[in-house]
Design an enzyme around this catalytic site. Structure first.
Site, short mmCIF file in Angstrom:
data_model
loop_
_atom_site.label_atom_id
_atom_site.label_comp_id
_atom_site.label_asym_id
_atom_site.label_seq_id
_atom_site.Cartn_x
_atom_site.Cartn_y
_atom_site.Cartn_z
N HIS A 102 -15.45 -2.71 -11.14
CA HIS A 102 -15.57 -1.40 -11.78
C HIS A 102 -16.80 -0.68 -11.23
O HIS A 102 -17.88 -1.29 -11.12
CB HIS A 102 -15.71 -1.59 -13.30
CG HIS A 102 -15.80 -0.27 -14.02
ND1 HIS A 102 -14.71 0.53 -14.24
CD2 HIS A 102 -16.87 0.40 -14.51
CE1 HIS A 102 -15.09 1.64 -14.86
NE2 HIS A 102 -16.39 1.58 -15.04
N THR A 134 -10.02 -8.32 -19.74
CA THR A 134 -9.68 -8.65 -21.13
C THR A 134 -8.94 -7.46 -21.73
O THR A 134 -8.76 -6.43 -21.07
CB THR A 134 -10.94 -8.95 -21.98
OG1 THR A 134 -11.81 -7.82 -21.89
CG2 THR A 134 -11.66 -10.20 -21.51
N ASP A 138 -12.38 -2.41 -19.32
CA ASP A 138 -13.69 -2.55 -18.65
C ASP A 138 -14.73 -3.24 -19.52
O ASP A 138 -15.92 -2.89 -19.49
CB ASP A 138 -14.22 -1.17 -18.22
CG ASP A 138 -13.27 -0.45 -17.27
OD1 ASP A 138 -12.60 -1.13 -16.48
OD2 ASP A 138 -13.22 0.79 -17.31
N GLU A 167 -19.93 -2.70 -3.77
CA GLU A 167 -18.68 -3.31 -4.25
C GLU A 167 -18.16 -4.29 -3.20
O GLU A 167 -17.71 -5.40 -3.52
CB GLU A 167 -17.62 -2.24 -4.51
CG GLU A 167 -17.98 -1.30 -5.65
CD GLU A 167 -16.85 -0.31 -5.97
OE1 GLU A 167 -15.67 -0.69 -5.87
OE2 GLU A 167 -17.17 0.84 -6.31
C1 GRF Z 1 -13.35 1.31 -6.43
O1 GRF Z 1 -14.46 2.13 -6.62
C2 GRF Z 1 -13.19 0.36 -7.59
O2 GRF Z 1 -14.40 -0.05 -8.13
C3 GRF Z 1 -12.45 1.21 -8.58
O3 GRF Z 1 -11.54 1.96 -7.82
C4 GRF Z 1 -12.05 2.10 -6.49
C5 GRF Z 1 -11.02 1.53 -5.58
O4 GRF Z 1 -11.36 1.69 -4.23
N1 GRF Z 1 -11.84 0.40 -9.60
P1 GRF Z 1 -10.58 0.86 -3.12
O5 GRF Z 1 -9.09 1.13 -3.33
O6 GRF Z 1 -10.90 -0.58 -3.28
O7 GRF Z 1 -11.05 1.43 -1.83
#
Ligand code: GRF
Length: 205
Positions: A102, A134, A138, A167
């Site tokens: 997230h 869950t 989030d 991420e």
């Molecule tokens: C990411 O920012 C993720 O955290 C959110 O949606 C976006 C998806 O990006 N849930 P990608 O499809 O992985 O490029």
């Protein structure tokens, strides 16, 4: 040990998992033509589409989705930009073996438009969170978070890009730890064997 990845869009987090050599058995999208499907195919990963619009109810969609996921008998289901809210039944079925990334430091900014809301709130630190899925949106036990600074003249795009880079660091790491059996949940909190300090990661520009 394998992972099924669920996507709805461009799939950059899914690609980060592939680049990190996470054993991905299949990539499933609820959106036909999601950019990530082509990326997965280029990596030789089986792809499937289960369109939510083809089903009369959320439950019927999920039954079909679960059927497809379970054909691969994955150890873990990794939601990676999967833009569907899941039911309690789905969550129970994958209890302790479905995770999500997230784009905020939960519990702040659940839901959508996290970067806009972070800028509007004037927070000085933003980031991303890997957590278990869950029933509450989030809100599952937090695995791993990465923090990034919010800079004075940030735009939504600049901030989103800074968070996305993290991420791509933390999601493969969390999945790897899960597959290696390094994670445990005690009283709703995630611990990593040997070093809980590893659960925080911070970027400096
Ligand atoms: C990411 O920012 C993720 O955290 C959110 O949606 C976006 C998806 O990006 N849930 P990608 O499809 O992985 O490029």
């Amino acid at each position: 040990m394998s992972v099924v990845v669920l996507i709805s869009g461009r799939g950059s987090n899914m690609e980060a998992l592939l680049r990190a050599k996470i054993p991905v058995a299949a990539v499933i999208s609820n959106v036909a033509g999601a950019g990530g499907l082509a990326i997965a195919s280029r990596h030789g990963i089986p792809t499937l589409v289960v369109k939510h619009g083809d089903f009369a109810t959320r439950e019927a969609f999920e039954d079909a989705l679960v059927h497809e996921i379970d054909r691969f008998a994955p150890s873990l289901v990794a939601h990676a930009g999967f833009m569907r809210i899941t039911t309690a039944r789905y969550v129970d079925h994958y209890a302790g073996r479905a995770m999500n990334i997230h784009p905020s430091l939960l519990p702040s900014f659940t839901g959508l438009h996290t970067h806009e809301r972070a800028l509007a709130a004037g927070v000085k630190v933003h980031g991303c969170t890997v957590h278990f899925v869950t029933a509450e949106l989030d809100a599952g036990p937090i695995f791993l978070q990465a923090a990034v600074p919010v800079l004075a003249h940030d735009t939504v795009d600049a901030l989103a890009a800074r968070v996305l880079r993290q991420e791509h660091v933390v999601y493969p790491r969390a999945v790897r730890w899960f597959l290696d059996g390094k994670l445990s949940i005690q009283n709703g909190r995630v611990h990593v064997k040997g070093n809980d300090a590893q659960l925080a990661y911070s970027d400096t520009p």
